[in-house]
Write an enzyme that holds these catalytic residues in place. Structure first.
Site, PDB file in Angstrom:
ATOM      1  N   SER A 106       0.830  -1.195   0.000  1.00  0.00           N
ATOM      2  CA  SER A 106       0.000   0.000   0.000  1.00  0.00           C
ATOM      3  C   SER A 106       0.876   1.261   0.000  1.00  0.00           C
ATOM      4  CB  SER A 106      -0.972  -0.064   1.190  1.00  0.00           C
ATOM      5  OG  SER A 106      -1.950   0.926   1.103  1.00  0.00           O
ATOM      6  N   ASP A 156     -10.179  -4.320  -5.133  1.00  0.00           N
ATOM      7  CA  ASP A 156      -9.588  -3.272  -4.278  1.00  0.00           C
ATOM      8  C   ASP A 156     -10.436  -1.999  -4.395  1.00  0.00           C
ATOM      9  OD1 ASP A 156      -8.040  -1.274  -3.115  1.00  0.00           O
ATOM     10  OD2 ASP A 156      -6.149  -2.156  -3.780  1.00  0.00           O
ATOM     11  N   HIS A 187      -8.082  -4.685  -0.825  1.00  0.00           N
ATOM     12  CA  HIS A 187      -6.844  -3.927  -0.603  1.00  0.00           C
ATOM     13  C   HIS A 187      -5.899  -4.676   0.343  1.00  0.00           C
ATOM     14  CE1 HIS A 187      -4.518  -0.281  -1.062  1.00  0.00           C
ATOM     15  NE2 HIS A 187      -4.292  -0.266   0.241  1.00  0.00           N
TER      16      HIS A 187
HETATM   17  C1  MLT Z   1      -1.207   6.167  -0.276  1.00  0.00           C
HETATM   18  O1  MLT Z   1      -1.577   7.184   0.281  1.00  0.00           O
HETATM   19  O2  MLT Z   1      -0.024   5.855  -0.427  1.00  0.00           O
HETATM   20  C2  MLT Z   1      -2.281   5.271  -0.798  1.00  0.00           C
HETATM   21  O3  MLT Z   1      -3.504   5.910  -0.788  1.00  0.00           O
HETATM   22  C3  MLT Z   1      -2.312   3.990  -0.036  1.00  0.00           C
HETATM   23  C4  MLT Z   1      -2.721   4.206   1.384  1.00  0.00           C
HETATM   24  O4  MLT Z   1      -1.885   4.488   2.213  1.00  0.00           O
HETATM   25  O5  MLT Z   1      -3.918   4.075   1.689  1.00  0.00           O
END
Ligand code: MLT
Length: 207
Positions: A106, A156, A187
């Site tokens: 992520s 996701d 996700h």
């Molecule tokens: C991010 O901010 O890098 C992406 O949205 C993934 C997350 O942290 O949710």
């Protein structure tokens, strides 16, 4: 241990000779401990280097700040990617490590991808779990055949399939050997991610 001071909170676990080190990059709200078990599952003998993201969002560590969910400040992403690339170089000196393969989830996958866009030579390759485009311009240095595994979730809710596809295409056009797999997942991490990452490492970085 002797050597230059490292300016990031991190965990380091030594490994066995012949294993490519893993750089573990957690998701929003994680820390340097989160991905150590995943690292051990996918590469049992690898040295593990696991920094904590330096930015806080509502008390949750991240690797770069953002304007809103999925909305990025490209200058911030680039600066944080360069800062983390510097940390990797310093940690390699300190612990006597070869170039690591990044294993990011992520937000951690997004900063790993940003390093591939800006400083690919600090990494031997990357596994990007639930990554998306954060930098719109093409990678600024060639990836020179570095293996990259992009793992997306078919359901996701945060990352449209088109977005992850654009990321994989950009990395491939820059010279990465990119494999993009879409798993029956959301996700979150699944057993499918673990098995696919383990097989990728065994094939690309045999010890
Ligand atoms: C991010 O901010 O890098 C992406 O949205 C993934 C997350 O942290 O949710």
């Amino acid at each position: 241990m002797d050597g230059p001071a490292l300016d990031s909170t991190h965990r380091y676990e030594p490994g066995e000779a012949g294993w490519t080190p893993l750089l573990l990059l957690h998701g929003t709200g994680g820390d340097e401990n989160d991905l150590l078990p995943l690292g051990r599952m996918v590469a049992p003998g690898a040295p593990l280097l696991s920094p904590r993201g330096k930015v806080l969002e509502g008390g949750m560590p991240r690797f770069f700040s953002r304007l809103a969910e999925g909305v990025f400040d490209e200058a911030e992403v680039a600066a944080r990617a360069d800062e983390l690339a510097d940390f990797i170089e310093a940690a390699r000196d300190r612990y006597g490590l070869a170039s690591p393969v990044a294993l990011g989830f992520s937000n951690g996958a997004n900063i790993a991808a940003a390093i591939l866009y800006r400083r690919p030579r600090v990494l031997a390759g990357a596994i990007l779990i639930r990554a998306m485009v954060t930098l719109e311009a093409a990678p600024r240095e060639p990836l020179d055949g570095r293996p990259v595994l992009v793992l997306s979730g078919a359901s996701d809710p945060l990352i449209p399939a088109e977005n992850a596809g654009r990321l994989a295409d950009a990395l491939e056009r820059a010279g990465g050997r990119v494999s993009h797999r879409t798993l029956p997942a959301g996700h979150g991490l699944t057993q499918g991610d673990v098995a696919t990452a383990r097989d990728f490492l065994a094939a690309e970085f045999p010890n």
